[in-house]
Design an enzyme around this catalytic site. Structure first.
Site, PDB file in Angstrom:
ATOM      1  N   GLU A   1       9.961  -2.852  -1.751  1.00 27.60           N
ATOM      2  CA  GLU A   1      10.343  -2.405  -3.088  1.00 27.60           C
ATOM      3  C   GLU A   1      11.126  -1.101  -3.009  1.00 27.60           C
ATOM      4  OE1 GLU A   1       8.016  -3.343  -6.928  1.00 27.60           O
ATOM      5  OE2 GLU A   1       7.435  -1.285  -6.439  1.00 27.60           O
TER       6      GLU A   1
ATOM      7  N   HIS B   1      -3.414 -16.831  16.508  1.00 28.31           N
ATOM      8  CA  HIS B   1      -3.597 -18.278  16.429  1.00 28.31           C
ATOM      9  C   HIS B   1      -2.800 -18.877  15.274  1.00 28.31           C
ATOM     10  CE1 HIS B   1      -6.862 -18.060  19.427  1.00 28.31           C
ATOM     11  NE2 HIS B   1      -7.107 -16.886  18.859  1.00 28.31           N
TER      12      HIS B   1
ATOM     13  N   LYS C   1      11.072 -10.327 -15.147  1.00 25.18           N
ATOM     14  CA  LYS C   1      10.092 -10.037 -16.204  1.00 25.18           C
ATOM     15  C   LYS C   1      10.698 -10.252 -17.584  1.00 25.18           C
ATOM     16  CE  LYS C   1       8.780  -5.863 -14.886  1.00 25.18           C
ATOM     17  NZ  LYS C   1       7.994  -4.607 -14.803  1.00 25.18           N
TER      18      LYS C   1
END
Length: 504
Positions: A333, A364, A473
Site C-alpha cells: 500500500e 511443504h 470502494k
C-alpha cells in the site's frame, strides 16, 4: 532513479553480478559473513547471501546520497509534509519517541503520550469489571497491526482479557466470533480513522445490537465526533487518532488499544520503546552502517537491478505467523505507486509483490518453486535465537531449517539428474530476534517501516497515501442499490451480467 548520475555505474555492477554464484561472492570476500552482518539492539541482520559486493553497495549508497536520503529522514522525523499529495506530515515516529528539536514533532509526541494515559485509565476501568472478552472491529491498518502484535505477544495462559478481531465485511466472520462469547461479559472497540469505512460500520452495527447498546462500546477515530454520534458512544470512551498518522503506521497510537488489552499496558509501552530505539538508529546512523537503509536498498537492488518481481517473508516463529500479511499492507500500500511526487510517471518498476508464511509449514507448500522454479524470489528469513516455550528440541529443529534453507537456496546442488538439480543463486536476508519480546517486535516493525521509506525516496514516490484503494470502494457503494433490487444505471456490460446472476 534511472535519471540519477550514478545509475549507469550501478547498472554496470548489476550486469556483472546478475549471474554470479553466491558461493563465489563469499569466496571473493572471505570476511563477508561478518562484514555484512549487524546487531542493532535485540535484532541481528545478515545480508551476506545477497547478490551484491562492496563495489555495488558503494554505488547504491552513492545514489542514496544523490537522492538526499539522510535529509529525507530528517524531514520525516521533524514533521515536514512528506505526504505531499495530502499535504500532511507522517509522524508515526512521534507516537513512540521525541528524537528531534522540531516543535511539530515534540507537540505530536506530547499529544500521543497524553492519549496513552487516557487509554491506560480505560484499561484499568475495563479490568475492574466482569468483562472477559473484547471484540475489536476494524480493517486494514486498524486491524492488521493490532492483530499481529496481539497474537505475537499474548500470554500463553492466564490472560485477564481475551481479544478477538473482526475485519471482513463477510457476516460469517462476525457470526463465528460472537457465537463463542457471552454479550454480558463482552466489550467492543470500533476502530476507524474516518468512521466512514463500510466494513467497520456494518460490523459495528451488528456488534452494537448484539451487546444491546453502547454501554460497553469504545471507539478510536480521527473523527471522534462522528464515532460518538454513529453508535451513541460516550465521549469519554472515544480515543483520538490523527490525520498525520497513516492507518498502516498507526498501531503505536490509540489504534493499539486492543494490543494493550491483550498483552498489558506496560508491555505495550515496551513495544513503543523498542520501536523508538530503532528509530534512533535509522535517524542517526550513517547510511553505510544503517540497517534500515541497507534493507531498503537491497529491496531496490533486487527489484530494479536484478529484476525480481516478488519478495517472500518466512517467519520461523509461529507467533509471527501474521507478519507476512501485515507487511503486505505496509509495503504494497505504501509503495504500489506509478507516479512520482511531482505527478510524472516513474522511470522504473516500484514495489514487488510481498508474500510469505510461517516456517516450517511453507517448506511443504511453496518452497519447491523457490528452489527449482524459474523465478528468483529474494526472501527474508526471520527467527529467534532464544525461545521461551518448554520444547527446546523443537526450537533447535526450527532454527536448523532456517540455516539449511538459506544455504540451499543460495548454494544449490548439482546433479546428473536434472530433476534433482538445484540452481542456487537465490538471495536471502536472515533476521534474528534475541527473543520475541515487545521491544524486539517493536524494533522489527520499525525497521520495516523505515525500509519502506528508503525505497520510496529512491523511487521518488509518496509512501503515505493510498488513492488506489478508493475507486473500488466508490464503485461498490454505487452498486449496492442494484444488488438490493433497486433501479440503478450500470454501464459496464460484464458487471450487468454478474448482477443478473447474483440477483437470480
Amino acid at each position: 532513479m534511472t535519471q540519477t548520475n550514478g545509475f549507469d555505474a550501478l547498472h554496470a555492477h548489476a550486469q556483472r553480478l546478475r549471474g554470479a554464484a553466491i558461493p563465489a561472492l563469499l569466496a571473493a570476500e572471505p570476511e563477508r559473513p561478518t562484514q555484512y552482518a549487524w546487531q542493532v539492539g535485540p535484532l541481528y541482520f545478515n545480508f551476506a547471501r545477497q547478490k551484491y559486493d562492496r563495489a555495488a553497495l558503494d554505488a547504491l549508497f552513492a545514489i542514496a546520497r544523490e537522492r538526499d536520503l539522510a535529509g529525507a529522514f530528517q524531514r520525516l522525523f521533524r514533521g515536514e509534509q512528506v505526504n505531499v499529495t495530502e499535504q500532511r506530515a507522517a509522524l508515526h515516529t512521534a507516537l513512540r519517541g521525541d528524537l528531534t528539536d522540531a516543535p511539530v514533532a515534540s507537540e505530536a509526541y506530547a499529544t500521543a503520550a497524553e492519549v496513552r494515559q487516557r487509554m491506560g485509565a480505560l484499561i484499568q476501568q475495563l479490568e475492574a469489571t466482569d468483562v472477559t472478552d473484547i471484540v475489536s472491529v476494524g480493517i486494514g491498518g486498524s486491524d492488521l497491526g493490532p492483530r499481529l502484535v496481539a497474537d505475537a505477544l499474548r500470554p500463553v495462559s492466564g490472560a485477564r482479557l481475551r481479544v478477538h478481531f473482526v475485519s471482513n465485511v463477510d457476516g460469517a466472520a462476525m457470526q463465528r466470533t460472537l457465537a463463542t462469547l457471552d454479550p454480558a461479559r463482552t466489550a467492543g472497540i470500533l476502530i476507524s480513522k474516518t468512521f466512514g469505512t463500510q466494513e467497520t460500520l456494518l460490523n459495528g452495527s451488528i456488534l452494537h445490537a448484539w451487546l444491546g447498546g453502547s454501554e460497553r462500546l469504545y471507539a478510536v477515530s480521527a473523527n471522534p465526533e462522528r464515532a460518538a454520534k454513529a453508535f451513541d458512544i460516550a465521549p469519554g470512551r472515544v480515543l483520538p487518532m490523527w490525520d498525520w498518522v497513516g492507518g498502516r503506521y498507526s498501531l503505536w497510537s490509540a489504534v493499539g488499544f486492543p494490543i494493550a488489552l491483550a498483552i498489558g499496558f506496560e508491555r505495550f509501552e515496551q513495544l513503543l520503546e523498542g520501536a523508538a530505539q530503532f528509530d534512533a538508529h535509522a535517524l542517526n546512523t550513517p547510511l553505510e552502517e544503517n540497517v534500515a537503509v541497507l534493507h531498503g536498498l537491497t529491496a531496490v537492488w533486487n527489484r530494479n537491478l536484478l529484476g525480481s518481481a516478488t519478495h517472500a517473508v518466512m517467519t520461523y516463529d509461529q507467533r509471527l505467523a501474521l507478519l507476512p500479511a501485515y507487511l503486505q499492507q505496509l509495503v504494497m500500500e505504501s509503495l504500489g505507486k506509478r507516479v512520482k511526487l511531482d505527478g510524472s510517471t516513474v522511470d522504473s518498476d516500484t514495489v514487488s509483490v510481498w508474500w510469505g508464511g510461517a516456517g516450517t509449514d511453507v517448506q511443504h507448500s511453496f518452497f519447491q518453486a523457490l528452489h527449482q522454479g524459474t523465478s528468483v524470489v529474494p526472501a527474508d528469513f526471520i527467527g529467534t535465537v532464544h525461545n521461551d516455550d518448554p520444547y527446546a528440541e523443537n526450537h533447535v529443529a526450527l532454527m536448523a531449517n532456517v540455516l539449511a534453507q538459506t544455504e540451499a537456496l543460495a548454494n544449490g546442488q548439482d546433479s546428473s539428474d536434472p530433476h534433482r538439480s538445484y540452481p542456487g543463486g537465490r538471495p536471502s536476508t536472515v533476521i534474528l530476534l534475541d527473543a520475541l519480546t515487545p521491544q524486539a517486535l517493536g524494533a522489527l516493525i520499525s525497521m520495516y517501516e523505515h525500509s519502506v521509506y528508503v525505497q520510496s525516496v529512491m523511487w521518488g514516490i509518496n509512501a503515505f497515501d493510498q488513492f488506489g484503494v478508493e475507486l473500488g470502494k466508490q464503485l461498490a457503494s454505487q452498486l449496492l442499490p442494484a444488488l438490493k433490487g433497486e433501479s440503478a444505471d450500470v454501464a459496464d456490460p460484464v458487471t450487468r451480467e454478474l448482477l443478473s446472476k447474483l440477483r437470480g
